[in-house]
Design an enzyme around this catalytic site. Sequence first.
Site, mmCIF file in Angstrom:
data_model
loop_
_atom_site.group_PDB
_atom_site.id
_atom_site.type_symbol
_atom_site.label_atom_id
_atom_site.label_comp_id
_atom_site.label_asym_id
_atom_site.label_seq_id
_atom_site.Cartn_x
_atom_site.Cartn_y
_atom_site.Cartn_z
ATOM 1 N N THR A 236 0.817 -1.214 0.000
ATOM 2 C CA THR A 236 0.000 0.000 0.000
ATOM 3 C C THR A 236 0.850 1.262 0.000
ATOM 4 O O THR A 236 1.782 1.380 0.791
ATOM 5 C CB THR A 236 -0.906 0.044 1.243
ATOM 6 N N GLY B 292 -10.522 -3.218 1.245
ATOM 7 C CA GLY B 292 -9.942 -2.771 2.516
ATOM 8 C C GLY B 292 -10.218 -1.312 2.808
ATOM 9 O O GLY B 292 -11.135 -0.697 2.248
ATOM 10 N N ASP B 293 -9.410 -0.771 3.672
ATOM 11 C CA ASP B 293 -9.571 0.628 4.069
ATOM 12 C C ASP B 293 -9.092 1.609 2.999
ATOM 13 O O ASP B 293 -9.555 2.747 2.922
ATOM 14 C CB ASP B 293 -8.763 0.905 5.351
ATOM 15 N N ARG C 56 -12.984 -8.808 -1.427
ATOM 16 C CA ARG C 56 -12.728 -8.004 -0.213
ATOM 17 C C ARG C 56 -12.177 -6.626 -0.583
ATOM 18 O O ARG C 56 -11.311 -6.490 -1.441
ATOM 19 C CB ARG C 56 -11.725 -8.740 0.672
ATOM 20 N N GLY D 104 -1.624 -0.957 6.718
ATOM 21 C CA GLY D 104 -1.765 -2.048 7.679
ATOM 22 C C GLY D 104 -3.115 -2.728 7.545
ATOM 23 O O GLY D 104 -3.737 -2.685 6.477
HETATM 24 C C1 SD4 Z 1 -5.523 -3.267 3.253
HETATM 25 N N1 SD4 Z 1 -4.504 -1.375 4.308
HETATM 26 O O1 SD4 Z 1 -5.900 -3.708 2.179
HETATM 27 C C2 SD4 Z 1 -4.328 -2.337 3.254
HETATM 28 C C3 SD4 Z 1 -3.085 -3.151 3.376
HETATM 29 C C4 SD4 Z 1 -1.814 -2.381 3.605
HETATM 30 O O2 SD4 Z 1 0.505 -2.321 3.433
HETATM 31 O O3 SD4 Z 1 -1.809 -1.257 4.001
HETATM 32 N N2 SD4 Z 1 -0.673 -2.993 3.356
HETATM 33 O O4 SD4 Z 1 -6.028 -3.573 4.327
#
Ligand code: SD4
Length: 342
Positions: free
Chosen positions: A198, A228-229, A226, A250
């Site tokens: 990310t 993510g954020d 899925r 994260g």
């Molecule tokens: C997620 N926040 O898909 C992302 C993953 C991430 O470094 O930040 N990885 O949940």
Amino acid sequence: MLNRRKFLQVSTLSAPLLSIKNIFNNTAAQTKPIVVSTWADGIQVNNEAWKILSTQGRALDAVEKGARYIEGTQNCCIGLGGYPDRDGVVTLDSCIMDEHANCGSVGAIEQIKHPVSVARKIMETTPHIMLVGEGAQKFALENGFKKEPPVLSNDAKKAYHEWLKKSQYKPEINIENKKGNGPFAPNFFDDGSVNHDTMGLVALDASGNMSGAVTTSGMAYKIHGRVGDSPIIGAGLFVDNEVGAATSSGMGEEVMRICGTHLVVEYMRQGFSPETACRKAIERIINRDREKAKTLQVGFLALNKKGQYGAFAVQKGFVFSVKSNGEEKVYPSKYVFDLGAT
Ligand code: SD4
């Protein structure tokens, strides 16, 4: 003497004034332009953004350029070079937000090289903010983006086949820092490597305006579909041009539960420094379930309107990159737990 009615009038009127005063009643000069990015390969991303920022360009163009750079780099674990989901498919999440609170976002888009630019296109040409999956890809193709062949990078293929042996869905702390063979291996870690998926960056331009962008292949081996954020406004990215901007990396689910970056910006609005604002949001995650928090990583990175920046993470190992006229550097984030997972 103030009667109750008068008091309410005064306090409602003065509340916004007080918070604005908290933020700007500081004689420190504004550092601008400036760009900050998650992780150590943010150095290269910042350099791309800097080409715009250093020529009086707009923060929005700068963050898009930075994100496009990393999306376009093979084998860097972001974009189409990223790790696949548990079905072996790479799906990408991205968003962008400007100084007017305009925003655009794509979730789980496949075979499109530059999701950040699709997000910008959604922002600028539709009444919507977020498109996902097939609809996002259809929109991209209708708007001149090309469909790329679904090929896994060598790194991703190797890692995926390794994962398939157990097929265990087990998010790991700081998987971002585990050994990888990407072109961005920084000299920052002892083992000289980085491997994350990310990139989040926020910038303040020479005109004093802020924007941000995030791009990711998301959590490796996630369930197909899925999201993510990262593409969620207020979770992976939030920009308030009066206050500041924040991004995250994260475990996305934990960030989403607390509307993480929105929370960070709200703490900055209350007058907290970027680092303290990030720390307070991290504490929100930890206080909810301390034992669970020990098993995961979240890092927040924030920049305020004065060009001050700061970060905080659940675990040791989160780092961020800064570029301004006076500085080009990777910093380790402060953290709560040092569980030896880096
Ligand atoms: C997620 N926040 O898909 C992302 C993953 C991430 O470094 O930040 N990885 O949940």
